[in-house]
Design an enzyme around this catalytic site. Structure first.
Site, PDB file in Angstrom:
ATOM      1  N   ASN A   1       0.023   8.052   0.236  1.00 29.06           N
ATOM      2  CA  ASN A   1      -0.254   9.365  -0.354  1.00 29.06           C
ATOM      3  C   ASN A   1      -1.138  10.211   0.561  1.00 29.06           C
ATOM      4  OD1 ASN A   1       0.746   8.051  -2.836  1.00 29.06           O
ATOM      5  ND2 ASN A   1      -1.245   7.049  -2.762  1.00 29.06           N
TER       6      ASN A   1
ATOM      7  N   HIS B 272       1.922   6.812   8.666  1.00 30.02           N
ATOM      8  CA  HIS B 272       2.811   7.617   7.820  1.00 30.02           C
ATOM      9  C   HIS B 272       2.348   9.082   7.744  1.00 30.02           C
ATOM     10  CE1 HIS B 272       5.954   5.159   6.163  1.00 30.02           C
ATOM     11  NE2 HIS B 272       5.168   4.336   5.495  1.00 30.02           N
TER      12      HIS B 272
ATOM     13  N   GLU C 143       0.026   2.645   6.942  1.00 32.36           N
ATOM     14  CA  GLU C 143      -0.133   3.766   5.999  1.00 32.36           C
ATOM     15  C   GLU C 143      -0.707   4.981   6.715  1.00 32.36           C
ATOM     16  OE1 GLU C 143       1.493   3.165   3.459  1.00 32.36           O
ATOM     17  OE2 GLU C 143       1.465   0.978   3.559  1.00 32.36           O
TER      18      GLU C 143
ATOM     19  N   ALA D 268       0.839  -1.188   0.000  1.00 37.65           N
ATOM     20  CA  ALA D 268       0.000   0.000   0.000  1.00 37.65           C
ATOM     21  C   ALA D 268       0.878   1.244   0.000  1.00 37.65           C
ATOM     22  CB  ALA D 268      -0.909   0.024   1.228  1.00 37.65           C
ATOM     23  N   MET D 269       0.241   2.406  -0.179  1.00 36.81           N
ATOM     24  CA  MET D 269       0.996   3.643  -0.306  1.00 36.81           C
ATOM     25  C   MET D 269       0.297   4.781   0.415  1.00 36.81           C
ATOM     26  SD  MET D 269       3.647   5.118  -1.432  1.00 36.81           S
ATOM     27  CE  MET D 269       3.931   6.829  -1.021  1.00 36.81           C
TER      28      MET D 269
HETATM   29  N1  TRP Z   1       5.837   3.704   1.196  1.00 44.32           N
HETATM   30  C1  TRP Z   1       5.079   2.508   1.014  1.00 44.32           C
HETATM   31  C2  TRP Z   1       4.928   1.888   2.380  1.00 44.32           C
HETATM   32  O1  TRP Z   1       5.741   1.445   3.031  1.00 44.32           O
HETATM   33  C3  TRP Z   1       5.672   1.469   0.165  1.00 44.32           C
HETATM   34  C4  TRP Z   1       6.132   1.771  -1.204  1.00 44.32           C
HETATM   35  C5  TRP Z   1       7.328   2.170  -1.592  1.00 44.32           C
HETATM   36  C6  TRP Z   1       5.456   1.477  -2.387  1.00 44.32           C
HETATM   37  N2  TRP Z   1       7.464   2.129  -2.942  1.00 44.32           N
HETATM   38  C7  TRP Z   1       6.341   1.696  -3.443  1.00 44.32           C
HETATM   39  C8  TRP Z   1       4.192   1.039  -2.645  1.00 44.32           C
HETATM   40  C9  TRP Z   1       5.984   1.424  -4.770  1.00 44.32           C
HETATM   41  C10 TRP Z   1       3.828   0.789  -3.950  1.00 44.32           C
HETATM   42  C11 TRP Z   1       4.738   0.959  -4.990  1.00 44.32           C
HETATM   43  O2  TRP Z   1       4.002   1.852   2.999  1.00 44.32           O
HETATM   44 ZN    ZN Z   2       5.759   2.453   4.847  1.00 40.84          ZN
END
Ligand code: TRP
Ligand code: ZN
Length: 862
Positions: A266, A302, A299, A263-264
């Site tokens: 954003n 974050h 997430e 997941a991400m």
């Molecule tokens: N930052 C995201 C997390 O740890 C993970 C992440 C890094 C990510 N690069 C990505 C998710 C590329 C999808 C695609 O939670």
């Molecule tokens: Zn993360």
């Protein structure tokens, strides 16, 4: 051989010479050619420098500065950048580009998943959307207008709050979103599609109401309740535990089927792999629920550790990831069983990070150079990063740790920070010195701590691995003993009474544990309780001491760890002086398990962990020149013996913990099911498959159904084929459930497992373009089916290399990750080692290999 690849180095960091005061974007969504206009309000910070913007896979249409077309001599464009010369103190730069989402199979930038537009920008995907300073230390406020065909894309989302929406004269629909929080481009997100929305609300501790929305494909509308529930609990927990409150009026989660990670985060618009959003009792296991809870929380957390305070550069990745994993582990520990959570976290660290640290991919949690940042989203950055944050908390104690995290968040709010900033806050808030501690961040590898008896007490001796070729100022601190908390307790060997406990701070190479030796008998020591530091511990213990700790240790982690050690040594048949000694150990071990099964004061979830043998892949780590067939056979024989000897108590515990009433994914029910199903698996291992066959047929929830089918699928019983076939027939309409089935097929213990997996490549259930399916079949096969993957004729390795090259042509990030399944190739022997080396050599020499793939194959090989 491949060309040496260009590295980015930490010591070369320079601030960006411009500030981007605001960004206005306008998207006209179209699968084949989406038009993007970006207007940057640019302010010069450093004299003379040109404005260099990153860009990739873009078609440039026009550039205007302060409203006028830019003359070609003031502009240079190449494959990866757009450079503009001669800007004054302040300028408006307008850039029009197009990109092709439908052709974007890399799943980075703007792409389509099941016909829906979505984005993934971390780490460097935004440059595939527009030309921009795509680096985490350039923060700006974004206003985003999205326009699309309302028949196909009625839902249009971006970060922040929706400030306008409407219809255009030519029958299209638009929405305008504004995110007031300055953010780096990697936190940008946009979604356009035909989605259902499930809504809830959360009132923050200061009384603001936040709208919570989960967007999914219409048919999944009834599978979002748990995600919303987990989100609300995470929001409350972060207020109570870290004093962090949410800061926008809406928080959105969108589920997509094609996603490179979990997941991400954003800003305000998290995008999730649908595997970590969708759950119902019929289709998701307790483990799935637990994982959803952890990832939703991760997430969400974050929002402060990552978004409000972000990273100055990608070398600082563990600043947000290590800390946030620590935060989600603590959340899960509070939601469920703290000891069991700790066991699972350490098990994951050992399975994923230990081999990384022990092989050619070893790197510091804060590396100081990389070729492709995508390849540095590693277990070392995430899992070991979390262990380092945890050690800081152990050293500071809860009150000072909270003071320090408050100071960190307040001091760096709205900024892009470094690991140094984080540790400085820890030091300042507590008045302590963490200069030596900093070594954990800049050194690769794992210390080994040997614990030896010395008279009546114990001496600790740490050996640290050689430092990496660190550069710049990291080199000065990388080498030397590490500063670590050693949580310990001792027992009187004669009486079993507790004889002292504490947190000892090891700083020296050699130190004596401060235990008062006076007592009736020799002491039995439990050290690194709760896995208080990420080290390898070497400690000679007699069988009696081990069995004492397996039965009586008050520290649940080390109690479990001693049991794991017995599983391992018995499966591998190491460390016993002859057959009699081994037999004595085995019967003592089985008795200890029997006692735990009979002890209803113990949490069922904990007893379930005791009953699980290390996987064959885990056992491989402990053996040089490993013979996978022998390891698989030794493990199976031991599980058979344990399952046979404990048949009665296993059946009894299954009876005792039978649940009535409706399924709930809570920790208590899940713990009971975990123990019942761990018992079931051991019964199948001892050839008693009747209960599993019945459970597979009768189960009214996926946890019990999957446990039964998995146990049969991992066996060579005749019931295996029927169970798998019936499961597929029943669930072929549910893609996420089918992924479980692909994984069981990949784990086949049959000698023709590879042929089976190869056949599945053409199955309707498989799709090389979907990362979840690739991981379920090819990833599970290469990581866990050690006998078939490391087949002595090399066919498993060749198969992997073939698939990696196919995948690399579409999705380099995914291909590069699969190469890490060969990271421990040097531990293999003979023809197995040769074929692994040949596979890697082939990847390194592949004519069209991506930069991501080349870097991984090259590092593993050299
Ligand atoms: N930052 C995201 C997390 O740890 C993970 C992440 C890094 C990510 N690069 C990505 C998710 C590329 C999808 C695609 O939670
Ligand atoms: Zn993360």
């Amino acid at each position: 051989m491949a060309q040496p690849q260009a590295e980015t180095r930490l010591e070369d960091y320079r601030p960006y010479p411009f500030r981007i005061r605001a960004v206005d974007m306008d998207f006209r969504l179209d699968p084949d050619a989406t038009r993007v206009r970006a207007r940057l309000d640019v302010e010069r910070v450093e004299d003379g420098a040109p404005l260099v913007l990153n860009g990739e896979a873009l078609t440039l249409v026009a550039v205007r500065v302060d409203g006028a077309a830019l003359p070609p001599e003031r502009m240079a464009v190449d494959e990866t950048s757009l450079t503009i010369d001669g800007l004054g103190a302040r300028a408006t730069v307008e850039i029009e580009t197009t990109c092709a989402p439908a052709a974007n199979t890399a799943l980075s930038g703007l792409y389509l998943s099941n016909g829906m537009f979505c984005t993934q920008c971390e780490a460097e995907g935004f440059r595939r959307i527009t030309y921009y300073p795509d680096r985490p230390d350039v923060l700006s406020v974004f206003t985003v207008r999205v326009e699309a065909d309302p028949a196909r894309y009625p839902v249009l989302l971006a970060n922040g709050d929706r400030i306008d929406a409407g219809d255009t004269d030519d029958g299209r629909r638009y929405a305008v979103w504004r995110d007031p929080h300055p953010k780096p481009a990697y936190l940008f997100a946009l979604v356009g599609g035909d989605l259902a929305c499930v809504e809830d609300a959360f009132v923050t501790r200061s009384g603001r109401t936040v709208t919570l929305q989960v967007y999914v494909q219409h048919e999944n509308k009834d599978k979002c309740a748990y995600t919303l529930d987990a989100l609300k609990r995470a929001m409350r927990w972060d207020e109570e535990t870290f004093g962090r409150e949410y800061d926008l009026d809406v928080f959105m989660i969108v589920a997509v089927d094609h996603f490179n990670f979990g997941a991400m985060e954003n800003k305000g618009l998290n995008i999730f792999n649908s595997a970590y959003v969708l759950a119902s009792p019929e289709t998701a296991t307790d483990y799935d629920y637990e994982t959803i809870e952890a990832i939703v929380a991760h997430e969400y957390f974050h929002n402060w550790s990552g978004n409000r305070v972000t990273c100055r550069d990608w070398f600082q990745l563990c600043l947000k990831e290590g800390f946030t994993v620590f935060r989600d582990q603590e959340f899960s520990a509070d939601m469920r069983s703290r000891p069991v959570q700790r066991i699972k976290d350490v098990r994951r660290l050992r399975a994923m990070q230990f081999p990384e640290d022990a092989g050619p991919l070893a790197h510091p949690p804060r590396p100081d150079r990389f070729v492709t940042i995508d390849n540095f989203y590693t277990a070392t950055v995430y899992e070991k990063g979390a262990e380092i944050a945890r050690m800081l908390k152990t050293l500071l104690g809860p009150a000072d740790f909270r003071k320090a995290s408050d100071l960190y968040f307040e001091r760096h709010d709205g900024e892009a920070a470094t690991v140094e900033d984080f540790v400085a806050a820890m030091a300042e808030a507590s008045g302590r010195d963490f200069d030596q501690f900093f070594r954990w961040y800049v050194s690769p590898g794992r210390p080994t701590v040997t614990i030896a008896r010395d008279g009546d007490g114990f001496v600790l001796h740490q050996e640290t691995p050689p430092p990496a070729s660190a550069t710049g100022k990291d080199a000065a601190v990388a080498d030397g003993p590490r500063h670590m908390p050693v949580v310990y307790r001792a027992y009187d060997g004669a009486t079993g009474e507790r004889r002292g406990e504490g947190v000892f701070e090891l700083r020296e190479t050699t130190a004596r544990l401060p235990i008062d030796p006076a007592g009736a008998g020799p002491l039995i020591l439990s050290a690194f309780d709760g896995f208080s530091a990420p080290v390898t511990v070497r400690q000679d213990r007699t069988l009696d001491e081990r069995l004492f700790l397996a039965r009586r240790n008050a520290d649940p982690f080390n109690r479990w760890d001693v049991v794991q050690g017995l599983w391992r040594d018995l499966a591998l048949d190491v460390g016993f002086d002859g057959a009699d000694a081994r037999a004595a150990a085995q019967s003592g071990f089985i008795e200890a398990l029997a006692d735990a099964l009979a002890d209803d004061a113990l949490e069922p979830a904990f007893v379930a962990e005791l009953l699980k043998a290390p996987t064959a892949a885990e056992l491989m780590q402990d053996v040089d020149a490993a013979d996978p067939d022998a390891i698989v056979a030794g493990r199976a024989a031991l599980r058979r013996a344990v399952g046979g000897a404990l048949a009665e108590p296993l059946a009894a515990v299954r009876e005792r913990l039978k649940l009535n009433g409706p399924y709930a994914p809570d920790a208590e029910q899940a713990g009971a099911r975990a123990l019942r199903n761990a018992a079931l698996a051991l019964l199948v291992a001892a050839d008693d498959d009747a209960p599993a066959v019945a459970q597979a047929r009768m189960a009214d929830n996926m946890t019990d159904e999957a446990a039964a089918v998995a146990a049969l699928a991992g066996s060579t019983r005749p019931a295996r084929a029927d169970a798998l076939a019936a499961f597929y027939e029943k669930w072929k309409g549910e893609p996420l459930v089918v992924n479980k089935w692909l994984g069981w097929r990949a784990l086949s213990p049959a000698p023709d497992a590879l042929e089976d997996v190869r056949g599945l490549l053409a199955h309707e259930a498989f799709d090389l373009g979907n990362p979840n399916k690739v991981r379920a079949l090819i990833g599970v096969f290469a990581r866990e089916n050690v006998a078939a993957f490391h087949r002595v004729d090399g066919a498993g390795h060749t198969f992997l290399a073939d698939r990696i090259l196919e995948i690399d042509a579409r999705n380099p990030q995914l291909a590069a990750r699969l190469v890490s399944t060969l990271e421990s190739w040097r531990k293999l022997a003979g023809p197995r080692r040769d074929s692994a080396q040949r596979a890697l050599t082939r990847l390194v020499g592949a004519p069209d290999a991506s930069k991501n793939l080349l870097e991984m194959a090259d590092r593993i090989l050299s």
